[in-house]
Design a protein around this motif. Structure first.
Motif, PDB file in Angstrom:
ATOM      1  N   THR A 119       0.851  -1.193   0.000  1.00 39.52           N
ATOM      2  CA  THR A 119       0.000   0.000   0.000  1.00 39.52           C
ATOM      3  C   THR A 119       0.882   1.236   0.000  1.00 39.52           C
ATOM      4  O   THR A 119       1.874   1.313   0.727  1.00 39.52           O
ATOM      5  CB  THR A 119      -0.918   0.008   1.237  1.00 39.52           C
ATOM      6  OG1 THR A 119      -1.713  -1.178   1.226  1.00 39.52           O
ATOM      7  CG2 THR A 119      -1.836   1.226   1.232  1.00 39.52           C
ATOM      8  N   SER A 120       0.526   2.216  -0.808  1.00 39.54           N
ATOM      9  CA  SER A 120       1.321   3.436  -0.936  1.00 39.54           C
ATOM     10  C   SER A 120       1.204   4.297   0.321  1.00 39.54           C
ATOM     11  O   SER A 120       0.297   4.127   1.148  1.00 39.54           O
ATOM     12  CB  SER A 120       0.853   4.247  -2.150  1.00 39.54           C
ATOM     13  OG  SER A 120      -0.425   4.804  -1.902  1.00 39.54           O
ATOM     14  N   GLU A 121       2.142   5.239   0.439  1.00 42.93           N
ATOM     15  CA  GLU A 121       2.017   6.267   1.454  1.00 42.93           C
ATOM     16  C   GLU A 121       0.799   7.140   1.143  1.00 42.93           C
ATOM     17  O   GLU A 121       0.309   7.185   0.015  1.00 42.93           O
ATOM     18  CB  GLU A 121       3.283   7.134   1.485  1.00 42.93           C
ATOM     19  CG  GLU A 121       4.543   6.390   1.881  1.00 42.93           C
ATOM     20  CD  GLU A 121       4.544   5.988   3.342  1.00 42.93           C
ATOM     21  OE1 GLU A 121       3.844   6.675   4.145  1.00 42.93           O
ATOM     22  OE2 GLU A 121       5.212   5.007   3.693  1.00 42.93           O
ATOM     23  N   ILE A 122       0.329   7.844   2.159  1.00 44.55           N
ATOM     24  CA  ILE A 122      -0.837   8.706   1.961  1.00 44.55           C
ATOM     25  C   ILE A 122      -0.452   9.895   1.085  1.00 44.55           C
ATOM     26  O   ILE A 122       0.583  10.537   1.294  1.00 44.55           O
ATOM     27  CB  ILE A 122      -1.393   9.184   3.318  1.00 44.55           C
ATOM     28  CG1 ILE A 122      -1.975   8.003   4.095  1.00 44.55           C
ATOM     29  CG2 ILE A 122      -2.437  10.283   3.123  1.00 44.55           C
ATOM     30  CD1 ILE A 122      -2.426   8.357   5.490  1.00 44.55           C
ATOM     31  N   PHE A 123      -1.280  10.148   0.065  1.00 45.35           N
ATOM     32  CA  PHE A 123      -1.121  11.346  -0.753  1.00 45.35           C
ATOM     33  C   PHE A 123      -2.214  12.331  -0.358  1.00 45.35           C
ATOM     34  O   PHE A 123      -3.403  12.014  -0.425  1.00 45.35           O
ATOM     35  CB  PHE A 123      -1.246  11.004  -2.242  1.00 45.35           C
ATOM     36  CG  PHE A 123      -1.168  12.202  -3.147  1.00 45.35           C
ATOM     37  CD1 PHE A 123       0.052  12.679  -3.599  1.00 45.35           C
ATOM     38  CD2 PHE A 123      -2.322  12.886  -3.537  1.00 45.35           C
ATOM     39  CE1 PHE A 123       0.125  13.775  -4.431  1.00 45.35           C
ATOM     40  CE2 PHE A 123      -2.260  13.982  -4.364  1.00 45.35           C
ATOM     41  CZ  PHE A 123      -1.025  14.436  -4.808  1.00 45.35           C
ATOM     42  N   MET A 124      -1.788  13.508   0.084  1.00 45.54           N
ATOM     43  CA  MET A 124      -2.736  14.536   0.513  1.00 45.54           C
ATOM     44  C   MET A 124      -3.068  15.421  -0.680  1.00 45.54           C
ATOM     45  O   MET A 124      -2.191  16.122  -1.210  1.00 45.54           O
ATOM     46  CB  MET A 124      -2.139  15.373   1.649  1.00 45.54           C
ATOM     47  CG  MET A 124      -3.087  16.443   2.161  1.00 45.54           C
ATOM     48  SD  MET A 124      -4.566  15.701   2.873  1.00 45.54           S
ATOM     49  CE  MET A 124      -5.564  17.162   3.180  1.00 45.54           C
ATOM     50  N   LEU A 125      -4.311  15.371  -1.140  1.00 44.34           N
ATOM     51  CA  LEU A 125      -4.745  16.202  -2.259  1.00 44.34           C
ATOM     52  C   LEU A 125      -5.238  17.547  -1.728  1.00 44.34           C
ATOM     53  O   LEU A 125      -6.147  17.597  -0.894  1.00 44.34           O
ATOM     54  CB  LEU A 125      -5.865  15.507  -3.041  1.00 44.34           C
ATOM     55  CG  LEU A 125      -6.487  16.319  -4.185  1.00 44.34           C
ATOM     56  CD1 LEU A 125      -5.427  16.733  -5.195  1.00 44.34           C
ATOM     57  CD2 LEU A 125      -7.587  15.524  -4.876  1.00 44.34           C
ATOM     58  N   ASN A 126      -4.601  18.622  -2.188  1.00 44.79           N
ATOM     59  CA  ASN A 126      -4.952  19.980  -1.796  1.00 44.79           C
ATOM     60  C   ASN A 126      -5.186  20.766  -3.088  1.00 44.79           C
ATOM     61  O   ASN A 126      -4.244  21.124  -3.789  1.00 44.79           O
ATOM     62  CB  ASN A 126      -3.826  20.597  -0.964  1.00 44.79           C
ATOM     63  CG  ASN A 126      -4.207  21.968  -0.422  1.00 44.79           C
ATOM     64  OD1 ASN A 126      -5.383  22.353  -0.439  1.00 44.79           O
ATOM     65  ND2 ASN A 126      -3.227  22.708   0.047  1.00 44.79           N
ATOM     66  N   VAL A 127      -6.435  21.022  -3.429  1.00 41.38           N
ATOM     67  CA  VAL A 127      -6.793  21.626  -4.706  1.00 41.38           C
ATOM     68  C   VAL A 127      -6.405  23.106  -4.709  1.00 41.38           C
ATOM     69  O   VAL A 127      -6.721  23.858  -3.786  1.00 41.38           O
ATOM     70  CB  VAL A 127      -8.290  21.452  -4.985  1.00 41.38           C
ATOM     71  CG1 VAL A 127      -8.678  22.147  -6.294  1.00 41.38           C
ATOM     72  CG2 VAL A 127      -8.656  19.970  -5.034  1.00 41.38           C
TER      73      VAL A 127
END
Length: 946
Positions: free
Chosen positions: A524-532
């Motif tokens: 499982t990948s590391e968490i990617f934080m999406l900030n638009v």
């Protein structure tokens, strides 16, 4: 029916006293007592006779129009009727014609149409005859025009005829003259006869081959052997004094020049010379001879004590002294003895052991089909063979082992592929191969999320990619703690490697992960934080509208934006600050005017301001401030009078010029001139600089490049002020200039390279992308040959390329030749097919310089030149020396031959198998023992000539 011109009498046994003869409804004769009256129209052709006992009416020279109903009417007693039919005269002999040329009909190809015509006669019926048989309609036989036309579709040789048509009516019938059709057919039913009929022919014998086929016209016959033309034509081929090299598959090729069809007949001719020694092996003949001293009446042969009888493989010769076993099999192995008989005794030979060598055959490889990296595996190869075969293991083109067991490990990914086991029996001379495919799986070692293309900008398309390493078979995504599925704004690629937001919204913010797995592992990948990213939205300025001279005025600007906006303050079009808060110097009267705050987001590429700048496409105006009375105001641009058009208009007595919309061609120096009756005054020039762009960007750079090379991209776009450039790859900025030069390329550098051109005044940007595919490099290009080029033998040149390629072409003596082409004629014959040139055969006329040109998507590579020199000969063999020599003198014989390279020479005497001497010269004393026929054999590779 009655024929035209005949006379006819109508008769009734009843007499008529008062009545009439009627034709249809017309009275033609009136009858009354003692007399009768005949109609004027019939007076010359009717004879009426009426008594008390009978009545008759004779009509002469009957006509077709006389056909109809005739009625005898007695007024008081009866009425009788008769119908007559009058037809045209006899049928004239019909004529038969063909629409298709009967001399040029080809079986199965053509259609013949025969038409039967008659010059006289009516109510005709037609019957067609083929020979003596009646022709009836069927699938390929059609009758039309009432039977007058016969159509033969896809004609066959059975339709040759003769064809006739029988035409008849109720009066007569006639048959037309016959018509014959010349139908070309064949060749078919081919045969080849060989005389004498032998399974194997002896060297020196004469053989006659005869070919025949059913064909019209007779087919032309060409003779071939093993697919090569002998330049011999005709139904017979004479082979005189044959040698072993004349063995082969003989074929006669039939060609019918009219039907344009071909057929063949083939037969295998085997020619065998005298056997000097025997080698026992599979697929060769075993020949044994029984040597007997004394008188012999009969000889019997035994194998393992069992009597040997002749069959389709076992032959006896020379009074059973010789036994020949063709196509030796394993069952022929054993102890052989011959037993000789005469009237008074019999003797049995000692056993002769025959060991049959065979194989390799029936290959078996035991192996796993899948394994993990880091482990060891054993592949076992076994064959049926005697003597035991030599085993070689190959992986790719490399020899990796010479034993039946191959141990490989620790396994790596590049060890997946085809493992080939080759077995070779050095006695039978045979080899055989088997292979197995081994797939090496690696665990999933990487799962990470990266941005593909542009950053996440509100209401734009945005893509995330799951970047993996190892053997990955499936990918899933999560948002927060929940599985993510495609919906109306979120799309997953076919293999789930990319997640696309179309468009991305603020509600998409959050934690994203991807899960990569195969049957053996998962990561499982590391968490990617999406900030638009978004904004800037409309800015707000805080500050006074009035100020006193000497004061420092503070102006503050703010606008919602992610990331925070970049601020600029402009006064009368000039930049005075690069911060959100602007504190003026001590205020003076000439500092009064319009202060503009411009906010720019360097990610979204958008900007906002509270007033309009001189931006292309916007509304803009210039005002001429005049002190005093002005009767007229004129405007000039670059010292030329400015006129109104569909964009430029004047208002307020020409004191204001309005641009709607502003175009970048409006850039220039503007002046206004005020005039009254006493004076005029012209303003100082005002430079209007129209900000525009960037226009459509252009990328100059390659679409394909080889691994290890560097790619150069150049991006340009028209813009005022000049644009700022940035290059992006996989969501990361890789350069901030118009020219981008990659590092040494690797495969993972394939992808979309995007150039972004941004004008920080217009707030506009434009992007353009170029897909770069990194391909494997062509490391080397060489021409190889696996055999020696021998004149009149088949020969192949191969272009060996290290690295993948798209096509191969060839240059022969600097002339370009495309792949998959052939050339024949003038003594030259070859065929170019992909990476090979096949010479069938090669001759000295093919001598020359050859190059192969290899092309891939990135460019062209050429091989070093290959100089082809064809070996030939010996073209002729000559012996120089005396035929007669004095006793005890020394005799020297010299053998020579024209050849490239030089030949080897062997000397024989009187057809004996023993070699007397090697070399071009033989010297011996002239004695009685040395008298005989001396033979020089010149040997060139595998081609001996005597």
């Amino acid at each position: 029916p009655l024929p035209v011109g005949k006379n006819v009498t109508l008769f009734s046994q009843a007499g008529v006293s008062v009545g009439a003869w009627m034709f249809n409804t017309t009275m033609i004769v009136m009858i009354f007592p003692g007399n009768e009256i005949i109609s004027n129209d019939w007076r010359n052709r009717l004879i009426s006779n009426t008594t008390t006992n009978y009545s008759s009416l004779t009509i002469t020279s009957m006509r077709v129009e006389d056909s109809g109903v005739y009625t005898l009417q007695d007024v008081n007693l009866f009425q009788a009727q008769l119908t007559l039919s009058v037809q045209a005269g006899n049928v004239i002999v019909p004529a038969l014609s063909t629409i298709a040329n009967p001399a040029n009909l080809v079986e199965y190809n053509d259609t013949a149409i025969l038409s039967c015509s008659v010059s006289n006669g009516s109510s005709l019926s037609y019957v067609w005859l083929n020979g003596s048989s009646v022709v009836t309609a069927s699938g390929d036989v059609q009758l039309s025009d009432g039977g007058a036309t016969l159509t033969l579709v896809s004609i066959t040789h059975n339709n040759e005829g003769p064809f006739r048509c029988n035409v008849s009516n109720g009066i007569s019938n006639e048959i037309s003259p016959p018509v014959h059709l010349n139908i070309s057919y064949g060749p078919r039913n081919t045969t080849m006869m060989i005389m004498p009929m032998e399974y194997i022919h002896r060297t020196g014998s004469n053989i006659t081959l005869s070919c025949s086929a059913a064909s019209s016209p007779p087919a032309k016959i060409q003779w071939m052997v093993d697919g090569v033309s002998l330049n011999m034509f005709g139904p017979q081929l004479q082979l005189m004094g044959v040698k072993e090299k004349a063995s082969g598959n003989y074929q006669c090729l039939f060609h019918n020049t009219v039907t344009s069809r071909f057929a063949t007949a083939t037969a295998m001719i085997r020619i065998q010379g005298k056997i000097f020694f025997v080698i026992v092996s599979v697929d060769f003949s075993l020949k044994m001879h029984c040597a007997v001293t004394g008188s012999v009446d009969s000889i019997h042969w035994f194998r393992n004590g069992q009597l040997i009888s002749p069959d389709n493989r076992t032959l006896f010769e020379d009074g059973n002294k010789t036994v020949i076993i063709n196509l030796v099999q394993l069952s022929d192995e054993g102890d052989y003895q011959c037993q000789a008989f005469n009237y008074v005794s019999n003797v049995t030979s000692s056993p002769y052991r025959v060991q049959v060598n065979y194989g390799p055959m029936n290959p078996v490889i035991t192996e796993p089909s899948m394994a993990l990296t880091g482990t060891y595996k054993i592949l076992n190869c076994s064959w049926a063979s005697h003597p035991p075969s030599h085993i070689s293991w190959y992986f790719g083109d490399s020899l990796v082992a010479n034993t039946s067991n191959l141990t490989i490990g620790p396994l790596t990914l590049n060890m997946s592929g085809k493992y080939i086991c080759m077995a070779f029996n050095n006695v039978t001379g045979k080899n055989s191969t088997a292979y197995t495919m081994l797939t090496v799986l690696a665990p999933v070692t990487k799962a990470s999320i990266k941005i593909v293309g542009s950053q996440p900008i509100l209401n734009h398309t945005f893509t995330l990619a799951c970047e993996t390493a190892g053997m990955v078979e499936s990918i899933t995504w999560t948002h927060g703690q929940f599985p993510l599925y495609a919906d109306n704004t979120r799309n997953l690629s076919m293999d789930n490697t990319t997640l696309t937001f179309d468009p991305v919204m603020k509600s998409d913010n959050g934690h994203y992960q991807c899960v990569a797995s195969n049957p053996l592992s998962m990561l499982t990948s590391e968490i990617f934080m999406l900030n638009v990213f978004y904004g800037p939205e409309m800015p707000v300025i805080m500050g006074p509208n009035l100020a006193k001279t000497g004061d420092n005025v503070t102006l503050s600007c703010s606008a919602p934006s992610n990331p925070p906006g970049i601020y600029k303050w402009l006064f009368n079009g000039s930049v005075v600050a690069n911060t959100s808060v602007y504190i003026t110097p001590p205020f003076t009267s000439d500092m009064s005017g319009m202060y503009t705050c411009v906010v720019y987001n360097n990610i979204t590429g958008e900007n906002k301001s509270l007033i309009d700048l001189a931006l292309e496409g916007n509304y803009y105006n210039l005002t001429c401030n005049v002190t005093g009375h002005a009767e007229h105001v004129y405007w000039m641009k670059n010292d030329e009078l400015l006129h109104e058009d569909n964009r430029i208009v004047f208002s307020m007595d020409n004191k204001t010029v309005i641009f709607n919309p502003l175009d970048h061609n409006d850039t220039g120096y503007y002046q206004c001139k005020a005039i009254n009756s006493l004076s005029n005054l012209t303003s100082t020039p005002h430079k209007l600089l129209v900000n525009y762009g960037p226009e459509t960007a252009v990328i100059d750079g390659p679409a394909f490049a080889e691994i290890g090379q560097a790619a150069v991209f150049n991006c340009s776009a028209e813009s005022i002020p000049p644009s700022q450039f940035s290059w992006w790859f996989n969501g990361l900025e890789v350069a901030n200039s118009s020219v981008f030069i990659t590092d040494s390329l690797t495969f993972n550098m394939s992808g979309v390279y995007t150039c972004v051109a941004f004008n920080d005044v217009t707030g506009k940007n434009t992007t353009i992308s170029r897909m770069l595919t990194v391909i494997e490099a062509i490391e080397s290009v060489m021409i190889r040959n696996n055999t020696v080029p021998i004149n009149s033998a088949n020969f192949t040149l191969t272009c060996e390329v290290t690295g993948p390629y798209d096509r191969i072409d060839w240059m022969i003596d600097n002339a370009y030749h495309k792949a998959n082409t052939s050339m024949a004629g003038a003594g030259i014959s070859y065929h170019i097919e992909n990476n090979t040139i096949h010479f069938t055969p090669v001759t000295i006329s093919h001598d020359g310089t050859y190059k192969c040109i290899v092309t891939n998507l990135a460019g062209v590579h050429k091989s070093p030149p290959y100089v082809l020199l064809v070996n030939y000969g010996p073209l002729s063999v000559n012996i120089d020396g005396p035929y007669v020599a004095p006793a005890s003198s020394t005799v020297s014989l010299t053998c020579s031959a024209d050849s490239r390279p030089d030949c080897d020479f062997c000397w024989y005497i009187n057809n004996q198998a023993l070699v007397l001497k090697t070399g071009p010269v033989i010297t011996f004393p002239a004695t009685e023992e040395n008298v005989g026929t001396y033979i020089c054999m010149a040997t060139f590779l595998l081609s001996p000539y005597i």
